[in-house]
Design an enzyme around this catalytic site. Structure first.
Site, PDB file in Angstrom:
ATOM      1  N   ILE A  19     -30.670 -80.524  15.216  1.00  0.00           N
ATOM      2  CA  ILE A  19     -29.926 -81.748  14.943  1.00  0.00           C
ATOM      3  C   ILE A  19     -29.849 -82.624  16.188  1.00  0.00           C
ATOM      4  CG2 ILE A  19     -27.622 -82.640  14.406  1.00  0.00           C
ATOM      5  CD1 ILE A  19     -27.301 -80.261  12.473  1.00  0.00           C
ATOM      6  N   ASP A  53     -24.955 -77.173  31.651  1.00  0.00           N
ATOM      7  CA  ASP A  53     -24.110 -76.146  31.047  1.00  0.00           C
ATOM      8  C   ASP A  53     -22.767 -76.799  30.758  1.00  0.00           C
ATOM      9  OD1 ASP A  53     -22.457 -74.064  30.375  1.00  0.00           O
ATOM     10  OD2 ASP A  53     -22.732 -72.933  32.242  1.00  0.00           O
ATOM     11  N   GLY A  82     -23.574 -76.486  20.844  1.00  0.00           N
ATOM     12  CA  GLY A  82     -22.744 -75.500  20.158  1.00  0.00           C
ATOM     13  C   GLY A  82     -23.476 -74.188  19.967  1.00  0.00           C
ATOM     14  N   TYR A 145     -15.985 -69.935  15.197  1.00  0.00           N
ATOM     15  CA  TYR A 145     -16.738 -71.179  15.024  1.00  0.00           C
ATOM     16  C   TYR A 145     -15.903 -72.225  14.278  1.00  0.00           C
ATOM     17  CZ  TYR A 145     -20.685 -74.202  13.721  1.00  0.00           C
ATOM     18  OH  TYR A 145     -21.540 -75.262  13.554  1.00  0.00           O
ATOM     19  N   ILE A 178     -27.882 -77.703   6.949  1.00  0.00           N
ATOM     20  CA  ILE A 178     -28.984 -78.582   7.324  1.00  0.00           C
ATOM     21  C   ILE A 178     -30.228 -77.735   7.589  1.00  0.00           C
ATOM     22  CG2 ILE A 178     -29.740 -80.361   8.928  1.00  0.00           C
ATOM     23  CD1 ILE A 178     -27.264 -81.150   7.268  1.00  0.00           C
TER      24      ILE A 178
END
Length: 239
Positions: A19, A53, A82, A145, A178
């Site tokens: 993405i 980072d 992520g 998450y 996705i």
């Protein structure tokens, strides 16, 4: 009459693939200058690749410094970096939880804080956080998450109240399932199960997420802030 978009200096974290890469490519196609920050430093052709980072404020500061030297002050930032460490609650270790929080939530904080410097001086800016349908819909095995992605909503809305008077917007784009390299590795039966739950009947494309992001970065979206824009084929139904 369509108003031509002013070229902007843009930084996208996690911009090397998936993405993130689609977002970088969409901005490049619109004529913007784009820095793609990632742990590898790889970037789509035409973008400035930067090693970063996001869990390390010094690394984030250095990444912005490189982008600013090449393209000028960053006007649009997309916090896309992520990770996942999925497992059921009783099996989830402290390290599993902390690692996901450090990248997905603290990393977004580090990026937004550094981006705000130039935006406050310019009295203009766009902060876009890549969340997830899971952040508000929930998902078994993704307590860590989901917590980070829902946390981005509170972050964006708090930033809207802090910075909105300086013409700085902060929004969340929440993708559903996705088609990426990660989903390509899933068993066919798993993918079919996802598709059955999605009203659109298919997985989304990275370019569809990128379209929402580029709109929120545009001058036309100046009155949209603190919003969560789902790109999920109807799966979340506004959750």
């Amino acid at each position: 009459m369509r108003v031509k978009q002013q070229p902007r200096s843009i930084l996208v974290t996690g911009g090397a693939r998936g993405i993130g890469a689609a977002i970088v490519e969409a901005f490049l196609e619109q004529g913007h200058t784009v820095a793609a920050a990632s742990t590898s430093g790889a970037a789509p052709q035409g973008a400035l690749g930067i090693v970063c980072d996001v869990t390390d404020p010094a690394s984030v500061d250095a990444a912005f410094g490189q982008a600013e030297e090449a393209h000028g002050p960053v006007e649009v930032v997309v916090a896309n970096a992520g990770i996942t460490k999925d497992t059921l609650l009783m099996r989830m270790t402290d390290a599993d939880f902390d690692a996901v929080v450090d990248v997905n939530l603290k990393g977004a904080f580090n990026v937004a804080k550094r981006a705000s410097r130039a935006m406050l001086r310019a009295r203009w800016g766009r902060m876009i956080f890549i969340g997830s349908v899971v952040g508000l819909y929930g998902s078994p095995g993704q307590v860590n998450y989901a917590a980070t992605k829902s946390g981005l909503v509170g972050m964006a809305r708090s930033l809207t109240r802090e910075l909105g008077g300086r013409h700085i917007t902060a929004n969340v784009v929440a993708p559903g399932f996705i088609e990426t390299r990660m989903t390509a590795e899933l068993p066919e039966a798993t993918v079919a199960g996802y598709q059955a739950a999605i009203p659109a009947g298919r997985l989304g494309q990275p370019q569809e997420v990128a379209a929402a992001v580029t709109f929120l970065a545009s001058d036309a979206a100046g009155y949209i802030s603190g919003a969560v824009i789902p790109v999920d084929g109807g799966l979340g139904m506004g959750h």
